[in-house]
Design a protein around this motif. Structure first.
Motif, short mmCIF file in Angstrom:
data_model
loop_
_atom_site.label_atom_id
_atom_site.label_comp_id
_atom_site.label_asym_id
_atom_site.label_seq_id
_atom_site.Cartn_x
_atom_site.Cartn_y
_atom_site.Cartn_z
N VAL A 1 0.83 -1.21 0.00
CA VAL A 1 0.00 0.00 0.00
C VAL A 1 0.86 1.26 0.00
N ASN A 2 1.67 1.44 1.04
CA ASN A 2 2.50 2.65 1.09
C ASN A 2 3.98 2.34 1.26
N ASP A 3 4.39 1.10 0.99
CA ASP A 3 5.82 0.79 1.11
C ASP A 3 6.65 1.55 0.08
N GLY A 4 6.03 2.01 -1.01
CA GLY A 4 6.73 2.84 -1.98
C GLY A 4 6.96 4.26 -1.51
N GLN A 5 6.45 4.60 -0.34
CA GLN A 5 6.62 5.95 0.22
C GLN A 5 7.76 6.03 1.23
N ILE A 6 8.40 4.91 1.51
CA ILE A 6 9.46 4.91 2.52
C ILE A 6 10.60 5.84 2.11
N LEU A 7 11.15 5.65 0.93
CA LEU A 7 12.27 6.49 0.49
C LEU A 7 11.86 7.94 0.26
N PRO A 8 10.70 8.24 -0.34
CA PRO A 8 10.30 9.63 -0.47
C PRO A 8 10.19 10.36 0.88
N LEU A 9 9.71 9.67 1.91
CA LEU A 9 9.62 10.29 3.22
C LEU A 9 11.00 10.57 3.81
N VAL A 10 11.91 9.63 3.66
CA VAL A 10 13.27 9.84 4.16
C VAL A 10 13.93 10.98 3.41
N ARG A 11 13.76 11.02 2.09
CA ARG A 11 14.33 12.12 1.30
C ARG A 11 13.80 13.47 1.75
N LEU A 12 12.49 13.52 1.99
CA LEU A 12 11.85 14.78 2.34
C LEU A 12 12.37 15.36 3.64
N PHE A 13 12.56 14.50 4.66
CA PHE A 13 12.89 15.02 5.98
C PHE A 13 14.37 14.93 6.33
N LYS A 14 15.17 14.29 5.52
CA LYS A 14 16.61 14.21 5.78
C LYS A 14 17.20 15.63 5.80
N GLY A 15 17.93 15.93 6.85
CA GLY A 15 18.58 17.23 6.96
C GLY A 15 17.71 18.35 7.50
N THR A 16 16.46 18.03 7.86
CA THR A 16 15.55 19.07 8.35
C THR A 16 15.46 19.11 9.87
N GLY A 17 15.98 18.10 10.53
CA GLY A 17 15.82 17.99 11.97
C GLY A 17 14.59 17.21 12.38
N VAL A 18 13.79 16.81 11.41
CA VAL A 18 12.60 15.99 11.68
C VAL A 18 12.98 14.52 11.55
N ALA A 19 12.72 13.73 12.59
CA ALA A 19 13.05 12.31 12.58
C ALA A 19 11.86 11.50 12.10
N VAL A 20 12.07 10.62 11.13
CA VAL A 20 11.01 9.75 10.64
C VAL A 20 11.10 8.40 11.36
N ARG A 21 9.97 7.91 11.81
CA ARG A 21 9.93 6.60 12.47
C ARG A 21 8.94 5.73 11.72
N PHE A 22 9.41 4.59 11.27
CA PHE A 22 8.58 3.65 10.53
C PHE A 22 8.08 2.57 11.48
N ILE A 23 6.76 2.32 11.43
CA ILE A 23 6.11 1.41 12.37
C ILE A 23 5.50 0.24 11.61
N GLU A 24 5.75 -0.95 12.08
CA GLU A 24 5.13 -2.13 11.46
C GLU A 24 3.61 -2.05 11.59
N TYR A 25 2.93 -2.49 10.56
CA TYR A 25 1.47 -2.48 10.51
C TYR A 25 0.92 -3.42 11.58
N MET A 26 0.23 -2.85 12.57
CA MET A 26 -0.21 -3.63 13.72
C MET A 26 -1.69 -3.98 13.63
N ASP A 27 -2.08 -5.03 14.33
CA ASP A 27 -3.47 -5.47 14.36
C ASP A 27 -4.23 -4.85 15.52
N VAL A 28 -4.16 -3.52 15.62
CA VAL A 28 -4.96 -2.84 16.63
C VAL A 28 -6.43 -2.90 16.23
N GLY A 29 -7.31 -2.54 17.17
CA GLY A 29 -8.73 -2.79 16.99
C GLY A 29 -9.33 -2.32 15.69
#
Length: 315
Positions: free
Chosen positions: A146-174
């Motif tokens: 679904v959005n695994d193709g957005q991993i690198l674009p997100l890292v590119r966007l925020f690299k060097g800005t001071g914003v930390a990106v955290r990737f979370i595994e898709y969980m089976d919450v309610g």
């Protein structure tokens, strides 16, 4: 909160059933008596609550057992952050986490089921940085296919800005009613995708905090974190407690029921009694859903049991 579940006729919690700010402050005071030094305001979407700044201002004044200032954080979808960032900072908010699963609008729309422009969220992040809400973290839940193709674009966007990106595994919450093991892209797989373009250096174990395993860009241009909540559960080290908007205490994100605290939230009830009730529930907890799910997952079994919705207890 998908539209097919939460339509116009859905019986949402009435405003009279939601905790007042004075009740929230009493709750926070009780947790402070138990040694808590960090409070996160989450949801749902907390910035929809009118007058939130007044609550933050009162929470910021709470004494802690060690004498440190109470650390206040907030998790938001970012849609109102641009308009609220300065007043939140002035009220005493320390830092903010923004949930953002894609920078491509079509993918973002598919993941979030809202029509909010991504540009508004990015502007909110920039405004938060400008007023001093720092550090800022962006949380991205990754769903395979679904959005695994957005991993690198997100890292590119925020690299060097001071914003930390955290990737979370898709969980089976309610609320993740269509969750399956096949949709989980593990933290290790996500990290390998990032490292295909950006060399990473692991942060020293002593400097690791919270639930994420953090890495630093090899050129020093920021951090990337990975939360392996499915593939490597961390139930044994979890110290997070949650209270829902209607006053129920949950000792696990994957709980099925919560303890009703409202009887101790009446004006006449001493805050010490509330603290004792919370402590009693906490010390007898045996939540280990993620570990149980991990064992079942190896056998090819999906969800272990129905869990409470994340929109009720926050992330």
């Amino acid at each position: 909160m998908p539209r097919d579940t939460f339509g116009a006729d859905y019986p949402f919690l009435a405003s009279s059933e939601r905790l007042s700010f004075s009740q929230m402050l009493k709750l926070a005071s009780a947790f402070a008596l138990l040694g808590v030094e960090k409070i996160r305001i989450t949801g749902g979407e907390p910035l929809l609550r009118r007058g939130l700044e007044s609550l933050i201002e009162q929470l910021a004044k709470l004494p802690t057992l060690t004498g440190k200032a109470m650390e206040l954080a907030l998790t938001t979808n970012g849609s109102l952050l641009g308009a609220k960032a300065r007043s939140l900072r002035d009220a005493g908010l320390g830092r903010v986490t923004v949930s953002l699963d894609a920078v491509d609008y079509a993918v973002f729309r598919q993941m979030s089921d809202v029509d909010i422009p991504v540009s508004r969220i990015l502007q909110g992040i920039e405004t938060a940085r400008a007023v001093g809400l720092d550090p800022i973290k962006v949380n991205t839940v990754v769903e395979r296919g679904v959005n695994d193709g957005q991993i690198l674009p997100l890292v590119r966007l925020f690299k060097g800005t001071g914003v930390a990106v955290r990737f979370i595994e898709y969980m089976d919450v309610g609320g993740a009613v269509e969750w399956s093991n096949a949709k989980v892209l593990t933290a290790r797989e996500i990290r390998h995708i990032v490292e295909s373009e950006f060399p990473l250096i692991p942060v020293a174990a002593a400097a690791q905090k919270g639930t994420a395993i953090n890495y630093r860009h090899a050129d020093g241009e920021g951090d990337v974190g990975f939360i392996a909540s499915v593939s490597k559960p961390f139930c044994g080290s979890c110290s997070r407690a949650r209270v829902s908007a209607d006053g129920r205490f949950y000792s696990c994100l994957f709980a099925t029921t919560g303890m009703d605290l409202t009887r101790w939230l009446a004006d006449a009830a001493p805050v010490e009694q509330l603290a004792m009730a919370i402590r009693g529930q906490w010390i007898q907890r045996d939540d280990r859903y993620s570990e149980l799910r991990s064992a079942q997952r190896r056998k090819g079994v999906g969800r272990v049991y129905p869990t409470v919705r994340m929109s009720l207890v926050g992330g």
